[in-house]
Motif scaffolding. Structure first.
Motif, PDB file in Angstrom:
ATOM      1  N   GLU A  61       8.395  55.976  66.257  1.00 53.73           N
ATOM      2  CA  GLU A  61       8.818  54.744  65.576  1.00 53.73           C
ATOM      3  C   GLU A  61       7.630  53.860  65.225  1.00 53.73           C
ATOM      4  OE1 GLU A  61      12.268  56.369  67.803  1.00 53.73           O
ATOM      5  OE2 GLU A  61      10.162  55.956  68.309  1.00 53.73           O
ATOM      6  N   GLN A  62       6.579  53.957  66.014  1.00 55.38           N
ATOM      7  CA  GLN A  62       5.391  53.152  65.747  1.00 55.38           C
ATOM      8  C   GLN A  62       4.783  53.517  64.387  1.00 55.38           C
ATOM      9  OE1 GLN A  62       2.644  52.718  69.090  1.00 55.38           O
ATOM     10  NE2 GLN A  62       0.906  52.967  67.688  1.00 55.38           N
ATOM     11  N   ASP A  65       7.608  52.609  61.510  1.00 57.03           N
ATOM     12  CA  ASP A  65       7.814  51.188  61.222  1.00 57.03           C
ATOM     13  C   ASP A  65       6.693  50.604  60.367  1.00 57.03           C
ATOM     14  OD1 ASP A  65      10.138  51.289  62.655  1.00 57.03           O
ATOM     15  OD2 ASP A  65       9.300  50.411  64.494  1.00 57.03           O
ATOM     16  N   ARG A  66       5.458  50.993  60.650  1.00 54.94           N
ATOM     17  CA  ARG A  66       4.348  50.421  59.857  1.00 54.94           C
ATOM     18  C   ARG A  66       3.979  51.282  58.657  1.00 54.94           C
ATOM     19  NH1 ARG A  66       0.118  53.575  61.113  1.00 54.94           N
ATOM     20  NH2 ARG A  66      -0.182  54.323  63.249  1.00 54.94           N
ATOM     21  N   GLY A  67       4.491  52.498  58.607  1.00 55.45           N
ATOM     22  CA  GLY A  67       4.170  53.392  57.497  1.00 55.45           C
ATOM     23  C   GLY A  67       2.998  54.302  57.841  1.00 55.45           C
ATOM     24  N   TYR A  68       3.099  55.527  57.357  1.00 56.80           N
ATOM     25  CA  TYR A  68       2.066  56.515  57.635  1.00 56.80           C
ATOM     26  C   TYR A  68       0.741  56.125  56.998  1.00 56.80           C
ATOM     27  CZ  TYR A  68      -0.637  60.813  57.127  1.00 56.80           C
ATOM     28  OH  TYR A  68      -1.649  61.736  57.134  1.00 56.80           O
ATOM     29  N   ASP A  72      -3.538  58.465  60.889  1.00 56.01           N
ATOM     30  CA  ASP A  72      -2.538  58.958  61.847  1.00 56.01           C
ATOM     31  C   ASP A  72      -2.532  60.476  61.964  1.00 56.01           C
ATOM     32  OD1 ASP A  72      -1.502  56.398  62.440  1.00 56.01           O
ATOM     33  OD2 ASP A  72      -0.275  56.441  60.625  1.00 56.01           O
TER      34      ASP A  72
END
Length: 284
Positions: A61-62, A65-68, A72
């Motif tokens: 979710e981290q 929620d902020r977008g790929y 990452d």
């Protein structure tokens, strides 16, 4: 052809040689720069793998929620939910195990309804160019640890795949099957499942640590550019030497043509001298 005309022709030809060398050097410089860029990109990727591959997992979710973000990639995440086994897809023509394998892509639905595709590994092709069997994912609630990977574009060749298969890990195609709640920027490369199934697809290879040949290729293109100028210099030098040898041959030919005339003149002078001596002797 007169000497000035020969000189003008030679200068024009040498100018063409120089232009060819410059054009070749520019092309080599472009290719060298391209290889340097690829080497830098490869080094950055290796750095990212080194930083992320064995990092502690974070909740998926981290990332959702902020977008790929590209930073990452390869970072482990944890997902809790259930596999949508009925929407399983096979990604064809994947180079695994020395064969054109199939990767098993299964949508995974989180508790909040969002869906992330999970690549569970690969299976070999069977006799009919499709897998003989595909190990099923665990049923019910499952906790998955997976590494984040970006989705892939469709093949530029337009290559397609039969129903139930994909030509690449094209996540919008997965979303067409599973709905708008499906994440289309990244998928998860499975590390582990809890509960663990009795059988699972073969594990995908980790990324290689080989930096690749890009740096050596870049240096080679620079050397090729230098060799191009060296070759043109050699061509000009060879032409100068050939012209010098031709000039020396012409001088020798002229000397050989002139020698019989000199001999005739010498014999004539000798005859005249003999006649004068005979007259002087007769006068005595």
């Amino acid at each position: 052809m007169s000497k000035p005309e020969v000189m003008r022709s030679t200068a024009a030809r040498w100018s063409v040689y120089a232009l060819i060398a410059v054009a070749f050097a520019v092309a080599c410089g472009f290719l060298s720069h391209w290889q340097f860029e690829r080497n830098e990109a490869r080094a950055a990727m290796l750095e990212l793998v080194d930083a992320n591959y064995d990092a502690a997992p974070v909740p998926v979710e981290q990332v959702l929620d902020r977008g790929y973000a590209p930073s990452d990639e390869w970072h482990p995440v944890t997902l809790t939910g259930r596999y949508l086994t009925e929407d399983q897809l096979l990604v064809r023509n994947r180079a695994q195990g020395g064969t054109s394998a199939f990767e098993v892509l299964v949508p995974f639905q989180l508790a909040d309804g969002r869906i992330v595709a999970i690549d569970r590994g690969w299976v070999p092709p069977g006799e009919d160019a499709v897998p003989d069997a595909v190990p099923a994912p665990p049923a019910g609630d499952v906790t998955v640890v997976a590494r984040v990977r970006p989705g892939e574009p469709l093949p530029s060749s337009g290559r397609s795949a039969p129903e139930g298969q994909l030509p690449t890990i094209h996540l919008p195609a997965v979303a067409d099957l599973t709905g708008p709640e499906t994440e289309t920027a990244f998928y998860g490369l499975m590390v582990s499942e809890d509960p663990a199934p009795a059988d699972r697809p073969a594990e995908l290879k980790p990324p290689t640590e080989d930096p690749g040949p890009h740096l050596s290729y870049a240096i080679q293109w620079i050397l090729f550019a230098i060799m191009g100028f060296g070759f043109i210099a050699y061509m000009i030098r060879t032409e100068i030497r050939a012209r010098r040898e031709d000039a020396e041959d012409d001088d020798e030919d002229e000397l050989r043509r002139a020698t019989p005339t000199r001999r005739a003149r010498t014999r004539r002078r000798d005859r005249d001298a003999d006649e004068e001596d005979a007259l002087l002797d007769a006068g005595r």
